[in-house]
Design an enzyme around this catalytic site. Structure first.
Site, mmCIF file in Angstrom:
data_model
loop_
_atom_site.group_PDB
_atom_site.id
_atom_site.type_symbol
_atom_site.label_atom_id
_atom_site.label_comp_id
_atom_site.label_asym_id
_atom_site.label_seq_id
_atom_site.Cartn_x
_atom_site.Cartn_y
_atom_site.Cartn_z
ATOM 1 N N HIS A 220 -11.816 14.920 0.910
ATOM 2 C CA HIS A 220 -11.925 15.296 -0.114
ATOM 3 C C HIS A 220 -12.574 14.085 -1.493
ATOM 4 O O HIS A 220 -13.092 14.970 -2.495
ATOM 5 C CB HIS A 220 -11.320 16.222 -1.192
ATOM 6 C CG HIS A 220 -10.089 15.205 -1.417
ATOM 7 N ND1 HIS A 220 -8.911 15.355 -0.991
ATOM 8 C CD2 HIS A 220 -9.405 15.225 -3.141
ATOM 9 C CE1 HIS A 220 -8.161 14.572 -1.863
ATOM 10 N NE2 HIS A 220 -8.672 14.763 -2.786
ATOM 11 N N ASP A 221 -12.072 12.798 -0.876
ATOM 12 C CA ASP A 221 -12.741 11.873 -1.799
ATOM 13 C C ASP A 221 -13.475 10.889 -1.550
ATOM 14 O O ASP A 221 -14.809 10.716 -2.116
ATOM 15 C CB ASP A 221 -12.058 11.047 -1.871
ATOM 16 C CG ASP A 221 -10.725 11.382 -2.437
ATOM 17 O OD1 ASP A 221 -10.910 12.395 -3.778
ATOM 18 O OD2 ASP A 221 -9.460 11.345 -2.522
ATOM 19 N N ASP B 169 -0.338 12.485 -3.050
ATOM 20 C CA ASP B 169 -0.598 11.568 -4.202
ATOM 21 C C ASP B 169 -0.301 10.356 -3.892
ATOM 22 O O ASP B 169 0.908 10.099 -4.642
ATOM 23 C CB ASP B 169 -1.457 12.449 -4.788
ATOM 24 C CG ASP B 169 -2.874 11.590 -5.293
ATOM 25 O OD1 ASP B 169 -3.739 12.472 -4.674
ATOM 26 O OD2 ASP B 169 -2.847 11.515 -6.618
ATOM 27 N N ASP C 181 0.027 19.417 -1.739
ATOM 28 C CA ASP C 181 -0.355 18.674 -2.358
ATOM 29 C C ASP C 181 0.814 17.519 -3.375
ATOM 30 O O ASP C 181 0.548 18.948 -4.784
ATOM 31 C CB ASP C 181 -1.827 18.741 -2.852
ATOM 32 C CG ASP C 181 -2.450 16.636 -2.772
ATOM 33 O OD1 ASP C 181 -2.074 15.857 -3.215
ATOM 34 O OD2 ASP C 181 -3.749 16.443 -2.254
ATOM 35 N N GLU D 291 -0.021 9.159 0.975
ATOM 36 C CA GLU D 291 -1.310 8.865 0.518
ATOM 37 C C GLU D 291 -1.860 6.876 0.385
ATOM 38 O O GLU D 291 -0.608 6.609 -1.291
ATOM 39 C CB GLU D 291 -2.743 9.452 -0.891
ATOM 40 C CG GLU D 291 -3.815 7.943 -0.444
ATOM 41 C CD GLU D 291 -5.269 8.839 -1.645
ATOM 42 O OE1 GLU D 291 -5.866 8.797 -1.884
ATOM 43 O OE2 GLU D 291 -4.074 9.843 -2.815
HETATM 44 O O1 TEU Z 1 -6.898 9.339 -4.803
HETATM 45 C C1 TEU Z 1 -6.421 8.425 -5.177
HETATM 46 C C2 TEU Z 1 -7.326 7.619 -4.190
HETATM 47 O O2 TEU Z 1 -6.998 6.561 -3.138
HETATM 48 C C3 TEU Z 1 -9.104 6.405 -5.102
HETATM 49 O O3 TEU Z 1 -8.675 5.523 -5.108
HETATM 50 C C4 TEU Z 1 -10.151 7.417 -4.473
HETATM 51 O O4 TEU Z 1 -10.149 6.349 -3.779
HETATM 52 C C5 TEU Z 1 -10.580 7.952 -5.394
HETATM 53 O O5 TEU Z 1 -11.104 8.987 -5.136
HETATM 54 C C6 TEU Z 1 -12.256 7.165 -5.552
HETATM 55 O O6 TEU Z 1 -13.002 7.251 -5.187
HETATM 56 C C7 TEU Z 1 -5.965 10.444 -4.960
HETATM 57 C C8 TEU Z 1 -6.924 11.663 -4.738
HETATM 58 O O7 TEU Z 1 -7.046 11.902 -3.624
HETATM 59 C C9 TEU Z 1 -8.051 11.659 -5.428
HETATM 60 O O8 TEU Z 1 -8.945 12.825 -5.531
HETATM 61 C C10 TEU Z 1 -7.963 11.843 -7.460
HETATM 62 O O9 TEU Z 1 -8.573 12.080 -7.854
HETATM 63 C C11 TEU Z 1 -6.796 11.254 -7.218
HETATM 64 O O10 TEU Z 1 -5.808 10.675 -6.313
HETATM 65 C C12 TEU Z 1 -6.152 10.442 -9.060
HETATM 66 O O11 TEU Z 1 -4.342 11.823 -8.537
#
Ligand code: TEU
Ligand code: CA
Length: 533
Positions: free
Chosen positions: A309-310, A197, A100, A237
């Site tokens: 994970h989000d 990311d 990542d 992403e």
């Molecule tokens: O997430 C970015 C992102 O798309 C955010 O808007 C996402 O929706 C966020 O999790 C709000 O709920 C990436 C990673 O996947 C996330 O885990 C990180 O916190 C973020 O980037 C910052 O690096």
């Protein structure tokens, strides 16, 4: 599709949030050796690649997405040697490691930022965005303004996420070079690809938006259009909204990315991040079919996923995670993973993990939900209401320790885990699932084997047979005379009859393997059947 992108259709990727995956040294925190211990489990499931969330040095304000050293491993997760061991054990099993990469921001504890904030004229001064006054009104993803005043430099810096995550200034060629070197460093360690990311944010237009800026493709090509990177699998992403925008990122001739993550279907089943909304799988089908068709027409490599994970596990938002948990989890898997694209399975999904339920803020850890909770309370929302929202929307829902079995702490660790375990871990652990007549794991394994054994599921053409008015989904996958018909029923019992449904049933979630057993073409709630034609 050219041979490179086409070969990626053979990948089956498992996403690991290792902090919560498996704790090898019993300190309560999942780690890299913990991943290595589970490789045989993953092979058995049918996985041939792992996307590992960031494991680099980090003070953990955003659990590793705030990197303070891209070339070293966070102490909690193990050592550099542990990563090398993981890669070599993966190689032995023919598995690829996807790391990542977080190029948009670093930790405020990264050496570059520590130097950068010292003065306006040091070697790192232009590594970040510094302004005398906030350049605009943008809001940060984790609350507050994106502009933070720094006492030592007496200027404001940009942070699209937490205050502790300053955005890198890609307009500075030195930053581009640093990131190239980091990529090359990990290629030399045997990494096969990267999940990148928020790649869409590395170029900004301060008068417009902090994503899809004017130099985005120049920067992506600087990273990946190079001899050294030509064999990498890369997934960005990226919140691209139109097929033209998507094409600009992943058209094979542009040498940018292999594929990207689309998020429309993940917004389903909720009004917004914190509020649920009842929606039928019909909407999910329409969203999936729309992208599937567009990617196919444009000969682009698609990514297939429903969880990460989000977000809380989708089965709880779009399916029935109580009485019909097995049925809806397996139905959604078939809707997703027998499509054309690269499958990504998120840890726990393969045995039907669901949303957790906690009603005390002390059971949560994630910076996003803690900040949101405080904002809710400040805005006058009651504690009960606020915790309901957090319990529904917190990213911690996907980050509870994996409940492997019925032993202490559900086999995750001998020590107290870093965050409370899944609230349904007594019921929903892998051991129980494996023993059950309705094992989600066993179903996933069968489904992935079907995909592996039949090229039609990987490279074949997708065609929808049912219409969008139907309360079910019927599609075919065909390749060189090999053909399968896939039927997914949604929550209401339905009569379904299409050409192709007289074939041999090769996959079922109701044990209805004999097609002649089916009375009046009737399909039960969330029933699926795959026919070989
Ligand atoms: O997430 C970015 C992102 O798309 C955010 O808007 C996402 O929706 C966020 O999790 C709000 O709920 C990436 C990673 O996947 C996330 O885990 C990180 O916190 C973020 O980037 C910052 O690096
Ligand atoms: Ca540990």
């Amino acid at each position: 599709m050219k041979s490179k992108h086409e070969s990626f259709l053979d990948l089956v990727i498992y996403q690991i949030y290792h902090r919560s995956f498996n704790d090898s040294n019993n300190d309560g925190i999942g780690d890299i050796p913990g991943v290595t211990e589970k490789l045989d489990y993953l092979c058995d499931l049918g996985i041939n690649a792992i996307w590992l969330c960031p494991c680099f040095k980090s003070p953990n304000y955003d659990n590793g997405y705030d990197v303070s050293d891209y070339r070293d491993i966070m102490d909690e997760f193990g050592t550099f040697e542990d990563v090398k061991k993981l890669i070599s054990e993966m190689n032995k099993r023919g598995m690829k490691l996807i790391m990542d990469l977080v190029p948009n921001h670093t930790s405020n504890e990264h050496k570059w930022f520590i130097e950068s904030r010292k003065s306006k004229d040091n070697p790192y001064s232009d590594y970040y965005y510094w302004f005398d006054e906030p350049a605009n009104e943008w809001r940060a993803e984790f609350g507050g303004s994106v502009w933070e005043y720094d006492e030592s430099r007496k200027q404001y810096y940009l942070h699209s996420y937490a205050v502790q995550q300053p955005d890198l200034n890609w307009e500075n060629p030195k930053v581009v070079k640093e990131m190239q070197d980091i990529i090359d460093f990990w290629i030399d360690q045997g990494v096969s690809g990267f999940r990148i990311d928020v790649i869409d944010q590395i170029s900004k237009d301060f008068s417009k938006s902090n994503c899809f800026g004017p130099h985005l493709h120049e920067y992506i090509q600087a990273m990946f259009d190079r001899e050294k990177t030509k064999d990498l699998f890369t997934v960005g992403e990226c919140f691209a909204g139109s097929i033209d925008e998507i094409r600009r990122h992943i058209d094979e001739d542009r040498n940018e990315l292999s594929t990207l993550f689309q998020f429309n279907h993940l917004q389903l089943g909720r009004e917004n991040k914190w509020t649920p909304k009842k929606q039928s799988l019909k909407v999910m089908r329409d969203t999936i079919v729309n992208w599937q068709t567009l990617f196919q027409e444009n000969d682009l490599l698609h990514s297939l996923f429903t969880d990460n994970h989000d977000n809380s596990y989708l089965v709880s938002r779009m399916g029935n995670d109580k009485e019909l948990r097995y049925e809806s989890a397996t139905c959604m898997a078939v809707m997703t993973y027998l499509m054309k694209g690269v499958p990504f399975i998120y840890q726990g999904q393969e045995f039907g993990l669901t949303q957790s339920n906690y009603d005390d803020i002390s059971c949560f850890n994630d910076i996003e939900c803690i900040n949101a909770y405080n904002e809710f309370i400040d805005s006058g929302i009651s504690k009960e209401e606020a915790i309901k929202k957090i319990s529904f929307g917190s990213r911690d829902n996907a980050r509870r320790p994996i409940p492997w079995d019925n032993s202490k702490n559900y086999g995750f660790s001998d020590a107290q885990p870093w965050i409370p375990v899944h609230s349904r871990a007594d019921e929903l652990n892998l051991e129980n699932d494996m023993k059950s007549e309705k094992s989600v794991f066993k179903f996933y394994k069968k489904m992935l084997k079907l995909r592996k054994d039949n090229v039609a599921f990987r490279k074949g053409e997708f065609k929808m047979l049912s219409s969008s008015d139907d309360g079910f989904f019927v599609y075919t996958r065909s390749y060189n005379g090999e053909k399968f018909t896939v039927v997914c029923n949604f929550e209401e019992e339905a009569k379904i009859s299409f050409e192709g449904m007289d074939g041999e049933v090769v996959l079922s979630n109701y044990n209805a393997y004999d097609a002649s057993d089916r009375k009046d073409n009737c399909f039960k709630p969330y029933e699926i059947a795959v026919y070989k034609n």
